[in-house]
Design a protein around this motif. Sequence first.
Motif, short mmCIF file in Angstrom:
data_model
loop_
_atom_site.label_atom_id
_atom_site.label_comp_id
_atom_site.label_asym_id
_atom_site.label_seq_id
_atom_site.Cartn_x
_atom_site.Cartn_y
_atom_site.Cartn_z
N UNK A 7 0.82 -1.30 -0.08
CA UNK A 7 -0.03 -0.08 0.05
C UNK A 7 0.96 1.25 0.03
N UNK A 8 0.74 2.21 -1.02
CA UNK A 8 1.45 3.40 -0.84
C UNK A 8 0.34 4.51 -1.61
N UNK A 9 -0.11 5.29 -0.65
CA UNK A 9 -0.90 6.23 -0.89
C UNK A 9 -0.32 7.46 -1.43
N UNK A 10 0.82 7.48 -1.62
CA UNK A 10 1.69 8.33 -2.60
C UNK A 10 1.71 8.28 -3.90
N UNK A 11 1.17 7.00 -4.22
CA UNK A 11 1.08 6.69 -5.72
C UNK A 11 -0.31 7.11 -5.99
N UNK A 19 -9.64 4.82 -2.06
CA UNK A 19 -10.78 5.85 -1.62
C UNK A 19 -10.16 6.67 -0.73
N UNK A 20 -8.90 7.27 -1.08
CA UNK A 20 -8.12 8.15 -0.14
C UNK A 20 -7.58 7.76 0.90
N UNK A 21 -7.44 6.53 1.34
CA UNK A 21 -7.25 5.75 2.38
C UNK A 21 -8.08 5.04 3.02
N UNK A 22 -9.67 5.46 2.93
CA UNK A 22 -10.80 4.70 3.74
C UNK A 22 -10.65 3.26 3.41
N UNK A 23 -10.22 2.71 2.33
CA UNK A 23 -10.21 1.48 2.04
C UNK A 23 -9.48 0.74 2.93
N UNK A 24 -8.61 1.32 3.76
CA UNK A 24 -7.48 0.93 4.60
C UNK A 24 -8.14 0.32 6.15
N UNK A 25 -9.40 0.82 6.17
CA UNK A 25 -10.15 0.67 7.41
C UNK A 25 -9.85 -0.77 7.84
N UNK A 26 -9.67 -1.31 9.08
CA UNK A 26 -9.27 -2.65 9.58
C UNK A 26 -10.75 -3.42 9.45
N UNK A 27 -11.83 -2.93 9.47
CA UNK A 27 -13.21 -3.56 9.53
C UNK A 27 -14.27 -2.84 8.36
N UNK A 28 -14.73 -3.60 7.58
CA UNK A 28 -15.58 -3.04 6.69
C UNK A 28 -15.07 -2.02 5.69
N UNK A 29 -13.94 -2.14 5.09
CA UNK A 29 -13.59 -1.21 4.06
C UNK A 29 -14.33 -0.68 3.07
N UNK A 30 -15.13 -1.50 2.45
CA UNK A 30 -16.21 -1.05 1.58
C UNK A 30 -17.16 -0.30 2.08
N UNK A 31 -17.66 -0.35 3.28
CA UNK A 31 -18.49 0.57 3.81
C UNK A 31 -17.79 1.80 4.27
N UNK A 32 -16.75 1.89 4.50
CA UNK A 32 -16.12 3.25 4.77
C UNK A 32 -15.62 3.72 3.53
N UNK A 33 -15.11 2.97 2.60
CA UNK A 33 -14.74 3.56 1.37
C UNK A 33 -16.00 4.18 0.51
N UNK A 34 -17.27 3.93 0.82
CA UNK A 34 -18.53 4.31 0.27
C UNK A 34 -18.40 5.73 0.57
#
Length: 161
Positions: A7-11, A19-34
Amino acid sequence: MSSNRLFNLKRPHQFFGLGFGLGLAPKAPGTFGTFAALPFIFTTMYFPLWLQIVFAIVISVFGIWACGKTADDLGVHDHPAIVWDEVAGYYITMIGAALSWQSLLVGFLLFRFFDIAKPGPIRILDRRLHGGLGIMADDILAGIFSLICVQALFKAGYLPF
């Protein structure tokens, strides 16, 4: 090697694909990414309908590239942290909607339902398409299904205009 090391958010493609890093949430990344769709929804809510549709196409086509490239980096077809597909799907859900907390909540719940349950043609797209298009297509269709439901609820008077 763990995908966490990749994972490299600088790319730029990963910054958006995740999703601006929201997909890196430890639980329910799709929900956070939404939730990453909210700035786009709020920014374009007063745009003409045709421009909202064009914007949805742009973020969807961009997502095919960003998600595909991020998946290649991670070595996983549709890693849970890749959530730009949720961004596009929720944005599509809210096209032309009169925004209120009720419409945002109903649209969110409908989109997450269709995205997770993957009924009928959504499941078929999810299983048959690969690469960035495969990551994006099922969420785009889930967004279209949710859009139809949200608009039907508006027309029936169940959501405020």
